[in-house]
Design a protein around this motif. Sequence first.
Motif, PDB file in Angstrom:
ATOM      1  N   GLY A 143       0.803  -1.207   0.000  1.00  0.00           N
ATOM      2  CA  GLY A 143       0.000   0.000   0.000  1.00  0.00           C
ATOM      3  C   GLY A 143       0.836   1.257   0.000  1.00  0.00           C
ATOM      4  O   GLY A 143       0.409   2.291   0.527  1.00  0.00           O
ATOM      5  N   SER A 144       2.035   1.182  -0.606  1.00  0.00           N
ATOM      6  CA  SER A 144       2.913   2.350  -0.614  1.00  0.00           C
ATOM      7  C   SER A 144       3.852   2.284  -1.807  1.00  0.00           C
ATOM      8  O   SER A 144       3.886   1.307  -2.557  1.00  0.00           O
ATOM      9  N   VAL A 145       4.622   3.352  -1.963  1.00  0.00           N
ATOM     10  CA  VAL A 145       5.650   3.429  -2.998  1.00  0.00           C
ATOM     11  C   VAL A 145       7.008   3.263  -2.339  1.00  0.00           C
ATOM     12  O   VAL A 145       7.264   3.819  -1.267  1.00  0.00           O
ATOM     13  N   LEU A 146       7.890   2.484  -2.967  1.00  0.00           N
ATOM     14  CA  LEU A 146       9.258   2.327  -2.491  1.00  0.00           C
ATOM     15  C   LEU A 146      10.190   3.205  -3.317  1.00  0.00           C
ATOM     16  O   LEU A 146      10.025   3.344  -4.531  1.00  0.00           O
ATOM     17  N   VAL A 147      11.161   3.791  -2.654  1.00  0.00           N
ATOM     18  CA  VAL A 147      12.193   4.593  -3.298  1.00  0.00           C
ATOM     19  C   VAL A 147      13.535   4.152  -2.742  1.00  0.00           C
ATOM     20  O   VAL A 147      13.735   4.196  -1.521  1.00  0.00           O
ATOM     21  N   GLY A 148      14.435   3.699  -3.604  1.00  0.00           N
ATOM     22  CA  GLY A 148      15.736   3.275  -3.097  1.00  0.00           C
ATOM     23  C   GLY A 148      16.487   2.388  -4.057  1.00  0.00           C
ATOM     24  O   GLY A 148      16.226   2.371  -5.264  1.00  0.00           O
ATOM     25  N   PHE A 149      17.413   1.609  -3.497  1.00  0.00           N
ATOM     26  CA  PHE A 149      18.245   0.709  -4.288  1.00  0.00           C
ATOM     27  C   PHE A 149      17.618  -0.683  -4.326  1.00  0.00           C
ATOM     28  O   PHE A 149      16.795  -1.038  -3.471  1.00  0.00           O
ATOM     29  N   ARG A 150      18.035  -1.492  -5.291  1.00  0.00           N
ATOM     30  CA  ARG A 150      17.523  -2.858  -5.386  1.00  0.00           C
ATOM     31  C   ARG A 150      18.038  -3.725  -4.241  1.00  0.00           C
ATOM     32  O   ARG A 150      19.121  -3.498  -3.710  1.00  0.00           O
ATOM     33  N   GLU A 151      17.236  -4.730  -3.904  1.00  0.00           N
ATOM     34  CA  GLU A 151      17.683  -5.716  -2.937  1.00  0.00           C
ATOM     35  C   GLU A 151      18.792  -6.567  -3.539  1.00  0.00           C
ATOM     36  O   GLU A 151      18.964  -6.632  -4.758  1.00  0.00           O
ATOM     37  N   ARG A 152      19.536  -7.238  -2.688  1.00  0.00           N
ATOM     38  CA  ARG A 152      20.598  -8.121  -3.165  1.00  0.00           C
ATOM     39  C   ARG A 152      19.997  -9.299  -3.925  1.00  0.00           C
ATOM     40  O   ARG A 152      19.004  -9.895  -3.492  1.00  0.00           O
ATOM     41  N   ALA A 179       6.011   9.323   0.004  1.00  0.00           N
ATOM     42  CA  ALA A 179       4.655   9.841   0.209  1.00  0.00           C
ATOM     43  C   ALA A 179       4.197  10.678  -0.982  1.00  0.00           C
ATOM     44  O   ALA A 179       3.049  10.565  -1.436  1.00  0.00           O
ATOM     45  N   LEU A 180       5.094  11.525  -1.493  1.00  0.00           N
ATOM     46  CA  LEU A 180       4.729  12.379  -2.621  1.00  0.00           C
ATOM     47  C   LEU A 180       4.328  11.563  -3.836  1.00  0.00           C
ATOM     48  O   LEU A 180       3.244  11.758  -4.412  1.00  0.00           O
ATOM     49  N   ILE A 181       5.187  10.634  -4.256  1.00  0.00           N
ATOM     50  CA  ILE A 181       4.935   9.889  -5.485  1.00  0.00           C
ATOM     51  C   ILE A 181       3.710   8.998  -5.323  1.00  0.00           C
ATOM     52  O   ILE A 181       2.939   8.800  -6.272  1.00  0.00           O
ATOM     53  N   GLY A 182       3.507   8.485  -4.110  1.00  0.00           N
ATOM     54  CA  GLY A 182       2.318   7.665  -3.859  1.00  0.00           C
ATOM     55  C   GLY A 182       1.021   8.418  -4.082  1.00  0.00           C
ATOM     56  O   GLY A 182      -0.024   7.805  -4.357  1.00  0.00           O
ATOM     57  N   GLY A 183       1.044   9.744  -3.977  1.00  0.00           N
ATOM     58  CA  GLY A 183      -0.152  10.544  -4.187  1.00  0.00           C
ATOM     59  C   GLY A 183      -0.324  11.064  -5.598  1.00  0.00           C
ATOM     60  O   GLY A 183      -1.316  11.743  -5.890  1.00  0.00           O
ATOM     61  N   LEU A 184       0.615  10.773  -6.504  1.00  0.00           N
ATOM     62  CA  LEU A 184       0.511  11.239  -7.893  1.00  0.00           C
ATOM     63  C   LEU A 184      -0.375  10.315  -8.714  1.00  0.00           C
ATOM     64  O   LEU A 184      -0.451   9.099  -8.455  1.00  0.00           O
ATOM     65  N   SER A 185      -0.996  10.848  -9.741  1.00  0.00           N
ATOM     66  CA  SER A 185      -1.817  10.010 -10.624  1.00  0.00           C
ATOM     67  C   SER A 185      -0.961   9.018 -11.409  1.00  0.00           C
ATOM     68  O   SER A 185      -1.463   8.000 -11.886  1.00  0.00           O
ATOM     69  N   VAL A 186       0.344   9.339 -11.555  1.00  0.00           N
ATOM     70  CA  VAL A 186       1.256   8.508 -12.347  1.00  0.00           C
ATOM     71  C   VAL A 186       2.136   7.629 -11.466  1.00  0.00           C
ATOM     72  O   VAL A 186       3.175   7.143 -11.910  1.00  0.00           O
ATOM     73  N   ALA A 187       1.738   7.408 -10.218  1.00  0.00           N
ATOM     74  CA  ALA A 187       2.596   6.696  -9.263  1.00  0.00           C
ATOM     75  C   ALA A 187       3.094   5.360  -9.800  1.00  0.00           C
ATOM     76  O   ALA A 187       4.245   4.979  -9.567  1.00  0.00           O
ATOM     77  N   ALA A 215      -2.537  18.536 -11.562  1.00  0.00           N
ATOM     78  CA  ALA A 215      -2.452  18.302 -10.114  1.00  0.00           C
ATOM     79  C   ALA A 215      -1.106  17.686  -9.741  1.00  0.00           C
ATOM     80  O   ALA A 215      -0.533  18.019  -8.689  1.00  0.00           O
ATOM     81  N   ASP A 216      -0.598  16.795 -10.587  1.00  0.00           N
ATOM     82  CA  ASP A 216       0.722  16.207 -10.342  1.00  0.00           C
ATOM     83  C   ASP A 216       1.797  17.303 -10.334  1.00  0.00           C
ATOM     84  O   ASP A 216       2.660  17.345  -9.457  1.00  0.00           O
TER      85      ASP A 216
END
Length: 440
Positions: A143-152, A179-187, A215-216
Amino acid sequence: MRPPVAQPLSDPLLIERMADGGQGVAHIDGKLCFVDGALTGETVRAALVRRHSTYDEATVTDVLNASPQRVSPPCPAYTRCGGCVSQHQEHAAQVQDKQAQLAEKLARISGVQPATWLEPIVGPAWHYRRRARLGVRQVSRLGSVLVGFRERRSSFLTDMHDCAVLDARLSALIDPLRALIGGLSVAAQVPQLEVTATDNEVLLVMRHLVPLTDADRAALAAFGAAHGVRWFLQAAGPDSVHPLPPGGDRLPTYRLDAFDLELEFGPLDFTQVNFAINQQLVPLAVDLLAPVAGERVADLFCGVGNFSLALARRGARALGLEGEAALVARARGNARRAGLADRCTFEQANLYDDVPAAQTRIGRCDAWLLDPPRSGAQALCAALPRPAPARIVYVSCNPATLARDAGLLAGQGYRLARAGIVDMFPHTAHVESIALFERT
């Protein structure tokens, strides 16, 4: 690709040495095994994560006999994130292992060793990384967006909230960006962010696969104002990058204090990600090359002029060659702003597939500086002009290709005078190095 399921091994493993990728090396019934999270001399319990025909991969589950080099990783995501591999090892020991790796590659691949080893160039071990590409993924089950590096060993993104190696300003933005990207229409259609922290600002380039709504755009602008960052948007290839809102398209800069230089670069242009190390690397390269005023020096793979302008400031007449037209234009602009246009020439050239044409452009030079990508500079080193440059400084991001090219240069009458590592990426397996070759 899901991460593999670990299968516990019944017997402990003795770690014999460190591998190039930062893993410990052990043997299971005579078969090579690379063990994540292990250090030389340790006895560990491990779980097998992947089998191959000639070697296996495992990860530490318990340390029975710890190395004195072992430390507690500060990052809570360390065991999952693929961004780092060596946070469990003292930083000084990491540097020693990288120097040993460079020496081993030179000896085994080219049969050469430097007459003198340089002291390693080191800088801050944490929050050093000023530039990075971060993956973005909307995960329905979380129920969220992840931002970061890939897992091993996985294409999944790490569920992370900060990062111990990113510049602190970039690390602090991870949760707000989620939080920001999760609220965009293009998430669901945002695959990545390019993030940059200069001395005085933060830039974010958002790749989006479908058009943004008004809005985005308003949400991005509000985020930028609240967090003091500048947005660039990328709808397609690199040429599509543009600022948000229009008019904020001034370029970021970094400094080379030793030469009183400030260089502009584009949001997607190549620059060294560790600005503190680059401040040391460029003066060292220029000192090793030791240009005499008026000497003609070729800076090959010159980028935005990182080394060329410093060489010109030292009195050399610098010729910079680069394959990307945008970088050539950027280097010319940097030379004009520094008042060095009369001492610097920048041209576009294919330094891989059309070496004869490149050699014609290079012409007769007293010295070369090479700073190639990971694939190295094999074609250039195999076909030196006559007369050949008296000195070559080679900045490398791959010890194996440096060693290969060192063998080519040795076969053409050069001796490896000095070499050493540059700790550009602490806590990772990446090895940057620098070498000076002199014609005998």
